[in-house]
Design a protein around this motif. Structure first.
Motif, PDB file in Angstrom:
ATOM      1  N   GLY A 195       0.785  -1.220   0.000  1.00  0.00           N
ATOM      2  CA  GLY A 195       0.000   0.000   0.000  1.00  0.00           C
ATOM      3  C   GLY A 195       0.816   1.268   0.000  1.00  0.00           C
ATOM      4  O   GLY A 195       0.240   2.369   0.038  1.00  0.00           O
ATOM      5  N   ASN A 196       2.130   1.157  -0.020  1.00  0.00           N
ATOM      6  CA  ASN A 196       2.957   2.366  -0.037  1.00  0.00           C
ATOM      7  C   ASN A 196       4.177   2.135  -0.925  1.00  0.00           C
ATOM      8  O   ASN A 196       5.251   1.742  -0.469  1.00  0.00           O
ATOM      9  CB  ASN A 196       3.393   2.756   1.366  1.00  0.00           C
ATOM     10  N   SER A 197       3.968   2.376  -2.193  1.00  0.00           N
ATOM     11  CA  SER A 197       5.017   2.312  -3.197  1.00  0.00           C
ATOM     12  C   SER A 197       4.568   3.202  -4.353  1.00  0.00           C
ATOM     13  O   SER A 197       3.403   3.625  -4.412  1.00  0.00           O
ATOM     14  CB  SER A 197       5.223   0.876  -3.700  1.00  0.00           C
ATOM     15  N   PHE A 198       5.473   3.480  -5.252  1.00  0.00           N
ATOM     16  CA  PHE A 198       5.082   4.307  -6.395  1.00  0.00           C
ATOM     17  C   PHE A 198       4.038   3.584  -7.244  1.00  0.00           C
ATOM     18  O   PHE A 198       3.127   4.205  -7.788  1.00  0.00           O
ATOM     19  CB  PHE A 198       6.303   4.654  -7.249  1.00  0.00           C
ATOM     20  N   ALA A 199       4.136   2.256  -7.346  1.00  0.00           N
ATOM     21  CA  ALA A 199       3.145   1.481  -8.100  1.00  0.00           C
ATOM     22  C   ALA A 199       1.762   1.608  -7.460  1.00  0.00           C
ATOM     23  O   ALA A 199       0.753   1.767  -8.164  1.00  0.00           O
ATOM     24  CB  ALA A 199       3.568   0.013  -8.166  1.00  0.00           C
ATOM     25  N   ALA A 200       1.702   1.520  -6.119  1.00  0.00           N
ATOM     26  CA  ALA A 200       0.426   1.658  -5.421  1.00  0.00           C
ATOM     27  C   ALA A 200      -0.134   3.061  -5.601  1.00  0.00           C
ATOM     28  O   ALA A 200      -1.342   3.240  -5.833  1.00  0.00           O
ATOM     29  CB  ALA A 200       0.614   1.339  -3.935  1.00  0.00           C
ATOM     30  N   TRP A 201       0.721   4.062  -5.494  1.00  0.00           N
ATOM     31  CA  TRP A 201       0.286   5.449  -5.683  1.00  0.00           C
ATOM     32  C   TRP A 201      -0.299   5.642  -7.074  1.00  0.00           C
ATOM     33  O   TRP A 201      -1.341   6.291  -7.243  1.00  0.00           O
ATOM     34  CB  TRP A 201       1.471   6.402  -5.465  1.00  0.00           C
ATOM     35  N   ASP A 203      -1.675   3.373  -9.119  1.00  0.00           N
ATOM     36  CA  ASP A 203      -2.988   2.726  -9.214  1.00  0.00           C
ATOM     37  C   ASP A 203      -4.058   3.550  -8.513  1.00  0.00           C
ATOM     38  O   ASP A 203      -5.173   3.707  -9.021  1.00  0.00           O
ATOM     39  CB  ASP A 203      -2.929   1.328  -8.586  1.00  0.00           C
ATOM     40  N   HIS A 204      -3.716   4.044  -7.341  1.00  0.00           N
ATOM     41  CA  HIS A 204      -4.666   4.831  -6.548  1.00  0.00           C
ATOM     42  C   HIS A 204      -5.109   6.077  -7.310  1.00  0.00           C
ATOM     43  O   HIS A 204      -6.293   6.424  -7.321  1.00  0.00           O
ATOM     44  CB  HIS A 204      -4.018   5.231  -5.215  1.00  0.00           C
ATOM     45  N   GLN A 205      -4.145   6.738  -7.961  1.00  0.00           N
ATOM     46  CA  GLN A 205      -4.443   7.979  -8.667  1.00  0.00           C
ATOM     47  C   GLN A 205      -5.177   7.750  -9.980  1.00  0.00           C
ATOM     48  O   GLN A 205      -6.121   8.476 -10.311  1.00  0.00           O
ATOM     49  CB  GLN A 205      -3.137   8.747  -8.941  1.00  0.00           C
ATOM     50  N   LEU A 206      -4.746   6.767 -10.753  1.00  0.00           N
ATOM     51  CA  LEU A 206      -5.279   6.600 -12.109  1.00  0.00           C
ATOM     52  C   LEU A 206      -6.458   5.629 -12.188  1.00  0.00           C
ATOM     53  O   LEU A 206      -7.361   5.825 -13.011  1.00  0.00           O
ATOM     54  CB  LEU A 206      -4.164   6.122 -13.046  1.00  0.00           C
ATOM     55  N   PHE A 214      -6.948  -4.418  -3.785  1.00  0.00           N
ATOM     56  CA  PHE A 214      -6.665  -4.081  -2.383  1.00  0.00           C
ATOM     57  C   PHE A 214      -7.222  -2.689  -2.079  1.00  0.00           C
ATOM     58  O   PHE A 214      -6.496  -1.697  -2.026  1.00  0.00           O
ATOM     59  CB  PHE A 214      -5.160  -4.138  -2.121  1.00  0.00           C
ATOM     60  N   ARG A 215      -8.531  -2.630  -1.852  1.00  0.00           N
ATOM     61  CA  ARG A 215      -9.195  -1.333  -1.672  1.00  0.00           C
ATOM     62  C   ARG A 215      -8.987  -0.745  -0.282  1.00  0.00           C
ATOM     63  O   ARG A 215      -9.136   0.455  -0.088  1.00  0.00           O
ATOM     64  CB  ARG A 215     -10.691  -1.497  -1.956  1.00  0.00           C
ATOM     65  N   GLU A 216      -8.653  -1.600   0.676  1.00  0.00           N
ATOM     66  CA  GLU A 216      -8.484  -1.128   2.050  1.00  0.00           C
ATOM     67  C   GLU A 216      -7.026  -0.846   2.391  1.00  0.00           C
ATOM     68  O   GLU A 216      -6.718  -0.482   3.533  1.00  0.00           O
ATOM     69  CB  GLU A 216      -9.038  -2.181   3.029  1.00  0.00           C
ATOM     70  N   ALA A 217      -6.123  -1.031   1.423  1.00  0.00           N
ATOM     71  CA  ALA A 217      -4.702  -0.777   1.692  1.00  0.00           C
ATOM     72  C   ALA A 217      -4.473   0.707   1.969  1.00  0.00           C
ATOM     73  O   ALA A 217      -5.132   1.573   1.396  1.00  0.00           O
ATOM     74  CB  ALA A 217      -3.852  -1.222   0.507  1.00  0.00           C
ATOM     75  N   THR A 218      -3.545   0.995   2.852  1.00  0.00           N
ATOM     76  CA  THR A 218      -3.225   2.384   3.184  1.00  0.00           C
ATOM     77  C   THR A 218      -1.716   2.626   3.038  1.00  0.00           C
ATOM     78  O   THR A 218      -0.922   1.722   3.278  1.00  0.00           O
ATOM     79  CB  THR A 218      -3.651   2.695   4.638  1.00  0.00           C
ATOM     80  N   PRO A 219      -1.346   3.835   2.664  1.00  0.00           N
ATOM     81  CA  PRO A 219      -2.205   4.976   2.322  1.00  0.00           C
ATOM     82  C   PRO A 219      -2.784   4.918   0.912  1.00  0.00           C
ATOM     83  O   PRO A 219      -3.599   5.766   0.542  1.00  0.00           O
ATOM     84  CB  PRO A 219      -1.249   6.169   2.459  1.00  0.00           C
ATOM     85  N   PHE A 220      -2.399   3.912   0.124  1.00  0.00           N
ATOM     86  CA  PHE A 220      -2.867   3.864  -1.261  1.00  0.00           C
ATOM     87  C   PHE A 220      -3.486   2.500  -1.578  1.00  0.00           C
ATOM     88  O   PHE A 220      -2.850   1.458  -1.361  1.00  0.00           O
ATOM     89  CB  PHE A 220      -1.713   4.136  -2.233  1.00  0.00           C
ATOM     90  N   ALA A 221      -4.703   2.516  -2.089  1.00  0.00           N
ATOM     91  CA  ALA A 221      -5.304   1.297  -2.616  1.00  0.00           C
ATOM     92  C   ALA A 221      -4.602   0.946  -3.925  1.00  0.00           C
ATOM     93  O   ALA A 221      -4.222   1.831  -4.688  1.00  0.00           O
ATOM     94  CB  ALA A 221      -6.798   1.515  -2.852  1.00  0.00           C
ATOM     95  N   PHE A 222      -4.447  -0.359  -4.187  1.00  0.00           N
ATOM     96  CA  PHE A 222      -3.707  -0.737  -5.400  1.00  0.00           C
ATOM     97  C   PHE A 222      -4.137  -2.105  -5.875  1.00  0.00           C
ATOM     98  O   PHE A 222      -4.909  -2.802  -5.207  1.00  0.00           O
ATOM     99  CB  PHE A 222      -2.201  -0.706  -5.141  1.00  0.00           C
ATOM    100  N   GLY A 226      -1.776  -4.337 -11.425  1.00  0.00           N
ATOM    101  CA  GLY A 226      -1.922  -2.920 -11.691  1.00  0.00           C
ATOM    102  C   GLY A 226      -1.103  -2.416 -12.859  1.00  0.00           C
ATOM    103  O   GLY A 226      -0.525  -3.168 -13.648  1.00  0.00           O
ATOM    104  N   LEU A 227      -1.042  -1.098 -12.949  1.00  0.00           N
ATOM    105  CA  LEU A 227      -0.455  -0.436 -14.119  1.00  0.00           C
ATOM    106  C   LEU A 227       1.049  -0.625 -14.220  1.00  0.00           C
ATOM    107  O   LEU A 227       1.563  -1.138 -15.216  1.00  0.00           O
ATOM    108  CB  LEU A 227      -0.801   1.054 -14.082  1.00  0.00           C
ATOM    109  N   LEU A 228       1.785  -0.197 -13.201  1.00  0.00           N
ATOM    110  CA  LEU A 228       3.243  -0.174 -13.308  1.00  0.00           C
ATOM    111  C   LEU A 228       3.834  -1.573 -13.379  1.00  0.00           C
ATOM    112  O   LEU A 228       4.791  -1.812 -14.131  1.00  0.00           O
ATOM    113  CB  LEU A 228       3.844   0.590 -12.123  1.00  0.00           C
ATOM    114  N   SER A 229       3.279  -2.516 -12.633  1.00  0.00           N
ATOM    115  CA  SER A 229       3.837  -3.867 -12.630  1.00  0.00           C
ATOM    116  C   SER A 229       3.590  -4.596 -13.947  1.00  0.00           C
ATOM    117  O   SER A 229       4.110  -5.704 -14.154  1.00  0.00           O
ATOM    118  CB  SER A 229       3.274  -4.686 -11.467  1.00  0.00           C
ATOM    119  N   THR A 230       2.816  -3.985 -14.840  1.00  0.00           N
ATOM    120  CA  THR A 230       2.660  -4.563 -16.178  1.00  0.00           C
ATOM    121  C   THR A 230       3.980  -4.534 -16.937  1.00  0.00           C
ATOM    122  O   THR A 230       4.238  -5.410 -17.774  1.00  0.00           O
ATOM    123  CB  THR A 230       1.583  -3.805 -16.971  1.00  0.00           C
TER     124      THR A 230
END
Length: 397
Positions: A195-201, A203-206, A214-222, A226-230
């Motif tokens: 829930g706290n990595s650039f990849a998570a951020w 996903d959360h933003q876009l 992982f909708r309950e992950a903090t501070p960022f749902a991911f 997801g996008l970056l790990s593609t």
């Protein structure tokens, strides 16, 4: 009994569609079979450790299943193209885009195929459509397939190696050095946490917090797909392309097997060696995870080729061929069946829970009952896929 089983296996192998690599169908079948097995326990409260994903850093056997399938997608891309890379690329790209879109839509269908009949207040619009998860297993396969196809069509061996390495380096650089911040203004950089990595951020933003796994992950749902790990997932697929090039070379088969085994051992060794500095993590699909999973896939492929082609031991592979030839159809049917078991209400619970609690758990206990449920689910799926296989029905996306 044994003779009947052997005859059954011979009949299956005799029906294998022509022009296909047996070892590839076997491993594809093994991967999709394992995927369905681990996805359908009798109870998620009672699952043996090896059949679970690693909680975060590290890995289990289960973590190697999906990336192995991705590697085999790469192998299939190269084998299916043959010598057509220089012929009508626009048409190949169009067909590839349609196939990728179909895979993406099938993935969305599985997400949407659910309704909670036991809850009278359940709102399909609010709790499913408006919170649709955009990415998943089939969606990732579609995206990775299309991106890999483009790279294969417009680059040679050296270019593909550069793309593989470059995607991993780019992913690492973004994860390690790209700064980001949360809604409270806290700044972060270089974290690889849940829930706290650039990849998570990203996903959360876009994608949005309500459209990921992982909708309950903090501070960022991911999302684990997801996008970056593609990006590193494409690298995994490219490793399959390079393996296919080795298989199509003029070298003797024994030489190819030795190279596969050597590359596999070295890749796994490097991944484990680097792991303390750059963790092996399936959810983040880290570069070390690319090395580890591709390495083990190369080892499995080398071992399968040795058994089936060098030693001539093929009968054992027949059930896996049934799954491997029709992998996407198997995944779809198993997904639909599992959702039906989780939707049909029985005695205040779901049909799946009722079957486990009243049949498998009393007979086999907690953990063995949960595993037994998954095995029976798999055996019934095999009968359905065998029916399709014997009639020559292959679901082509």
């Amino acid at each position: 009994m044994m003779r009947a089983l052997q005859r059954h296996c011979r009949d299956i192998l005799a029906l294998q569609p022509g022009g296909r690599l047996l070892a590839l169908d076997v491993l594809r079948g093994l991967a999709i079979m394992a995927m369905v097995l681990v996805n359908n326990p009798g109870s998620w409260s009672y699952v043996y450790g090896p059949l679970r994903h690693a909680e975060w850093h590290g890995w289990t056997i289960t973590d190697l299943i999906f990336p192995a399938f991705i590697v085999m997608v790469g192998i299939s891309i190269h084998l299916s193209l043959g010598g057509k890379q220089q012929l009508n690329k626009a048409d190949l790209i169009k067909k590839g885009a349609v196939r990728a879109l179909k895979l993406y839509v099938l993935g969305l269908f599985l997400v949407l195929f659910y309704y909670n009949f036991r809850d009278p207040a359940y709102s399909y619009l609010e709790q499913k459509l408006l919170t649709l998860r955009w990415f998943g297993v089939l969606q990732r396969i579609g995206l990775v397939y299309f991106c890999t196809l483009l790279i294969v069509l417009y680059s040679g061996t050296r270019g593909r190696v550069c793309w593989l390495i470059g995607l991993c380096v780019l992913y690492f650089a973004l994860m390690q050095f790209m700064p980001y911040s949360d809604a409270q203004g806290n700044n972060f950089v270089g974290l690889w946490d849940f829930g706290n990595s650039f990849a998570a951020w990203l996903d959360h933003q876009l994608l949005g917090a309500s459209h990921v796994y992982f909708r309950e992950a903090t501070p960022f749902a991911f999302d684990p797909e997801g996008l970056l790990s593609t990006l590193p997932a494409i690298a995994s697929c490219l490793s399959g392309v390079l393996i296919a090039q080795l298989l199509q070379s003029e070298r003797p088969l024994t030489f190819k097997i030795r190279i596969l085994m050597l590359v596999g051992v070295v890749s796994v060794w490097i991944a484990e060696l680097v792991h303390p500095a750059l963790p092996i993590n399936k959810i983040l699909w880290t570069p070390t995870f690319v090395l580890l999973s591709s390495g083990y896939t190369a080892l499995l492929l080398g071992g399968t080729l040795w058994l089936t082609e060098i030693k001539g031991y093929r009968l054992w592979s027949a059930p896996l061929v049934v799954f491997g030839v029709n992998a996407i159809l198997f995944f779809m049917l198993a997904g639909v069946a599992a959702r039906i078991l989780s939707m049909v209400p029985v005695a205040g619970t779901t049909l799946g829970n009722w079957l486990f609690a009243n049949l498998f758990q009393p007979l086999l206990g907690n953990y063995n009952g949960s595993l037994g449920f998954a095995v029976v689910f798999l055996l019934l799926s095999y009968l359905a896929m065998l029916w399709c296989y014997r009639r020559g029905f292959i679901f082509k996306v």
